[in-house]
Write a protein that holds these residues in place. Structure first.
Motif, PDB file in Angstrom:
ATOM      1  N   HIS A 111       0.834  -1.208   0.000  1.00 30.85           N
ATOM      2  CA  HIS A 111       0.000   0.000   0.000  1.00 30.85           C
ATOM      3  C   HIS A 111       0.862   1.249   0.000  1.00 30.85           C
ATOM      4  O   HIS A 111       2.057   1.199   0.255  1.00 30.85           O
ATOM      5  CB  HIS A 111      -0.946   0.014   1.209  1.00 30.85           C
ATOM      6  CG  HIS A 111      -0.231   0.097   2.539  1.00 30.85           C
ATOM      7  ND1 HIS A 111       0.370  -1.004   3.135  1.00 30.85           N
ATOM      8  CD2 HIS A 111      -0.009   1.138   3.383  1.00 30.85           C
ATOM      9  CE1 HIS A 111       0.913  -0.637   4.287  1.00 30.85           C
ATOM     10  NE2 HIS A 111       0.711   0.666   4.465  1.00 30.85           N
ATOM     11  N   ASP A 113       0.646   4.865   2.016  1.00 29.40           N
ATOM     12  CA  ASP A 113      -0.091   5.419   3.154  1.00 29.40           C
ATOM     13  C   ASP A 113      -1.015   6.550   2.709  1.00 29.40           C
ATOM     14  O   ASP A 113      -0.601   7.463   1.981  1.00 29.40           O
ATOM     15  CB  ASP A 113       0.881   5.961   4.216  1.00 29.40           C
ATOM     16  CG  ASP A 113       1.586   4.846   4.967  1.00 29.40           C
ATOM     17  OD1 ASP A 113       1.044   3.725   5.022  1.00 29.40           O
ATOM     18  OD2 ASP A 113       2.683   5.112   5.505  1.00 29.40           O
ATOM     19  N   ALA A 137      10.368  -6.904   9.589  1.00 28.30           N
ATOM     20  CA  ALA A 137      10.876  -5.938   8.607  1.00 28.30           C
ATOM     21  C   ALA A 137       9.697  -5.237   7.924  1.00 28.30           C
ATOM     22  O   ALA A 137       8.570  -5.740   7.939  1.00 28.30           O
ATOM     23  CB  ALA A 137      11.728  -6.653   7.563  1.00 28.30           C
ATOM     24  N   TRP A 251       9.762   7.787   4.064  1.00 27.89           N
ATOM     25  CA  TRP A 251       9.517   7.215   2.736  1.00 27.89           C
ATOM     26  C   TRP A 251       8.494   8.042   1.984  1.00 27.89           C
ATOM     27  O   TRP A 251       7.620   8.671   2.562  1.00 27.89           O
ATOM     28  CB  TRP A 251       9.132   5.745   2.796  1.00 27.89           C
ATOM     29  CG  TRP A 251       7.837   5.361   3.427  1.00 27.89           C
ATOM     30  CD1 TRP A 251       6.590   5.450   2.874  1.00 27.89           C
ATOM     31  CD2 TRP A 251       7.654   4.782   4.733  1.00 27.89           C
ATOM     32  NE1 TRP A 251       5.658   4.951   3.745  1.00 27.89           N
ATOM     33  CE2 TRP A 251       6.274   4.539   4.894  1.00 27.89           C
ATOM     34  CE3 TRP A 251       8.529   4.427   5.770  1.00 27.89           C
ATOM     35  CZ2 TRP A 251       5.748   3.967   6.057  1.00 27.89           C
ATOM     36  CZ3 TRP A 251       8.000   3.868   6.919  1.00 27.89           C
ATOM     37  CH2 TRP A 251       6.629   3.649   7.056  1.00 27.89           C
ATOM     38  N   HIS A 258       4.643  -0.078   0.190  1.00 26.16           N
ATOM     39  CA  HIS A 258       5.306  -0.788   1.285  1.00 26.16           C
ATOM     40  C   HIS A 258       4.317  -1.750   1.918  1.00 26.16           C
ATOM     41  O   HIS A 258       3.096  -1.651   1.715  1.00 26.16           O
ATOM     42  CB  HIS A 258       5.887   0.185   2.320  1.00 26.16           C
ATOM     43  CG  HIS A 258       4.857   0.983   3.050  1.00 26.16           C
ATOM     44  ND1 HIS A 258       4.281   2.109   2.526  1.00 26.16           N
ATOM     45  CD2 HIS A 258       4.285   0.809   4.274  1.00 26.16           C
ATOM     46  CE1 HIS A 258       3.410   2.606   3.396  1.00 26.16           C
ATOM     47  NE2 HIS A 258       3.379   1.826   4.467  1.00 26.16           N
ATOM     48  N   ARG A 270       7.089  -4.808  19.539  1.00 23.25           N
ATOM     49  CA  ARG A 270       7.440  -3.958  18.390  1.00 23.25           C
ATOM     50  C   ARG A 270       6.732  -2.629  18.603  1.00 23.25           C
ATOM     51  O   ARG A 270       5.503  -2.593  18.752  1.00 23.25           O
ATOM     52  CB  ARG A 270       6.964  -4.620  17.100  1.00 23.25           C
ATOM     53  CG  ARG A 270       7.376  -3.898  15.804  1.00 23.25           C
ATOM     54  CD  ARG A 270       6.968  -4.755  14.624  1.00 23.25           C
ATOM     55  NE  ARG A 270       7.527  -4.333  13.357  1.00 23.25           N
ATOM     56  CZ  ARG A 270       6.811  -3.793  12.367  1.00 23.25           C
ATOM     57  NH1 ARG A 270       5.512  -3.603  12.507  1.00 23.25           N
ATOM     58  NH2 ARG A 270       7.401  -3.468  11.227  1.00 23.25           N
ATOM     59  N   GLN A 274       4.871   6.999  14.235  1.00 25.07           N
ATOM     60  CA  GLN A 274       4.816   7.481  12.847  1.00 25.07           C
ATOM     61  C   GLN A 274       4.028   8.777  12.715  1.00 25.07           C
ATOM     62  O   GLN A 274       2.947   8.915  13.286  1.00 25.07           O
ATOM     63  CB  GLN A 274       4.153   6.419  11.965  1.00 25.07           C
ATOM     64  CG  GLN A 274       4.080   6.822  10.504  1.00 25.07           C
ATOM     65  CD  GLN A 274       3.491   5.710   9.649  1.00 25.07           C
ATOM     66  OE1 GLN A 274       2.318   5.742   9.331  1.00 25.07           O
ATOM     67  NE2 GLN A 274       4.299   4.751   9.297  1.00 25.07           N
ATOM     68  N   ARG A 276       2.957  11.642   9.421  1.00 25.99           N
ATOM     69  CA  ARG A 276       2.899  11.774   7.952  1.00 25.99           C
ATOM     70  C   ARG A 276       2.759  13.249   7.607  1.00 25.99           C
ATOM     71  O   ARG A 276       2.168  14.009   8.378  1.00 25.99           O
ATOM     72  CB  ARG A 276       1.694  11.005   7.388  1.00 25.99           C
ATOM     73  CG  ARG A 276       1.787   9.506   7.655  1.00 25.99           C
ATOM     74  CD  ARG A 276       0.537   8.756   7.241  1.00 25.99           C
ATOM     75  NE  ARG A 276       0.633   7.349   7.649  1.00 25.99           N
ATOM     76  CZ  ARG A 276      -0.334   6.469   7.529  1.00 25.99           C
ATOM     77  NH1 ARG A 276      -1.515   6.819   7.005  1.00 25.99           N
ATOM     78  NH2 ARG A 276      -0.152   5.220   7.914  1.00 25.99           N
TER      79      ARG A 276
END
Ligand code: OGA
Ligand code: MN
Length: 284
Positions: A111, A113, A137, A251, A258, A270, A274, A276
């Protein structure tokens, strides 16, 4: 000024040395980062002493922070961070059967984002705080390189097309989408071919949120979109980012796809944060 970089993959991506994103950044450094995003599509800055405050301040240097769509859709509240992974804000682990962990497995489809938003995001900026001891990953592939591989006929054929992007279409088969959230994200239309506004370099813009081609039937739509997605994500096209704690990765959603590679959420922690950058808008 030029950044000190090392390539990560033959098609795109670079590791950047000697920049502390949390420190004061002069205009020249920010301009060099923007140029590097346009050139490499993905930048990894290792060993960043990141905090949420510094992360948001850096995001604002690149543009307007995007309101995170899940919280905005469900509650109307604007927050600028999403948490990627299985660690709740109170530090507890959400195991594999937790709704939020299940919901995040939707990110294991290729996809871009926010392609399902009227004004999609330009870049995502993700910082790794805790990473699994195995797997976990994030995989990336370039729709710019894939576009370049198309024949001239195929380039001409897709040039005038527009695609419908629909979050409920792509994600409801994986986990239920909250009704308020779904209502906040009606399908949107974007050009199938877009160009970097600074360099003019073309790419196609597809991914799993792309549902259909405007004016085309379902079967032809799916054939084209599936072909474009597959053509961008052959094994040799993939850069697999194995996160190290302290990595900040930027990115370019305008031209990359991704997906999460998956990990055992019952075994590992994890936690990535994030932000954007939203827009500017591309006219369909
Ligand atoms: C993302 C994303 C996949 C992953 O952070 O936007 O899609 O690696 N991540 O979990
Ligand atoms: Mn994503």
């Amino acid at each position: 000024m030029e950044l000190k970089t090392e390539p990560l993959h033959a098609q795109f991506g670079a590791r950047v040395f000697g920049v502390d994103l949390t420190g004061p950044l002069d205009g020249e450094t920010v301009a060099a980062i923007n140029r590097a995003v346009d050139e490499f599509s993905l930048l990894c800055f290792p060993d960043q002493p990141m905090t949420d405050e510094a992360h948001l301040a850096f995001t604002r240097r690149l543009g307007e922070p995007e309101a995170e769509h899940v919280t905005l859709g469900k509650t109307g509240e604007t927050v600028f961070f999403g948490t990627v992974g299985n660690v709740a804000d109170d530090g507890t682990v959400r195991r594999g059967d937790h709704p939020n962990t299940k919901y995040q497995t939707g990110n294991e489809q290729w996809h871009s984002d926010s392609s399902f938003r009227a004004v999609p995001s330009t870049v995502s900026i993700t910082h790794a705080y805790e990473v699994p001891g195995e797997d976990g990953a994030t995989e990336f592939a370039s729709m710019r390189s894939a576009y370049e591989r198309l024949s001239d006929e195929d380039k001409a054929r897709i040039e005038p097309l527009r695609a419908v992007h629909d979050y409920v279409f792509s994600r409801s088969p994986i986990a239920p989408v909250d009704p308020n959230h779904a209502a906040s994200l009606p399908p949107v239309v974007h050009p199938l071919v877009r160009r970097n506004p600074t360099t003019g370099t073309a790419n196609y813009y597809a991914g799993s949120h792309a549902r259909s081609i405007v004016g085309w039937g379902g079967m032809e739509s799916r054939r084209l979109i599936d072909d474009l997605n597959a053509g961008a994500t052959r094994e040799e096209d993939i850069y697999r980012h194995c996160w190290a704690v302290g990595d900040t990765v930027i990115w370019d959603n305008r031209c990359l796809l991704h997906r999460g590679g998956g990990y055992d959420a019952n075994k590992w922690r994890r936690r990535m944060r994030q932000t954007r950058v939203v827009g500017p808008a591309v006219v369909a």
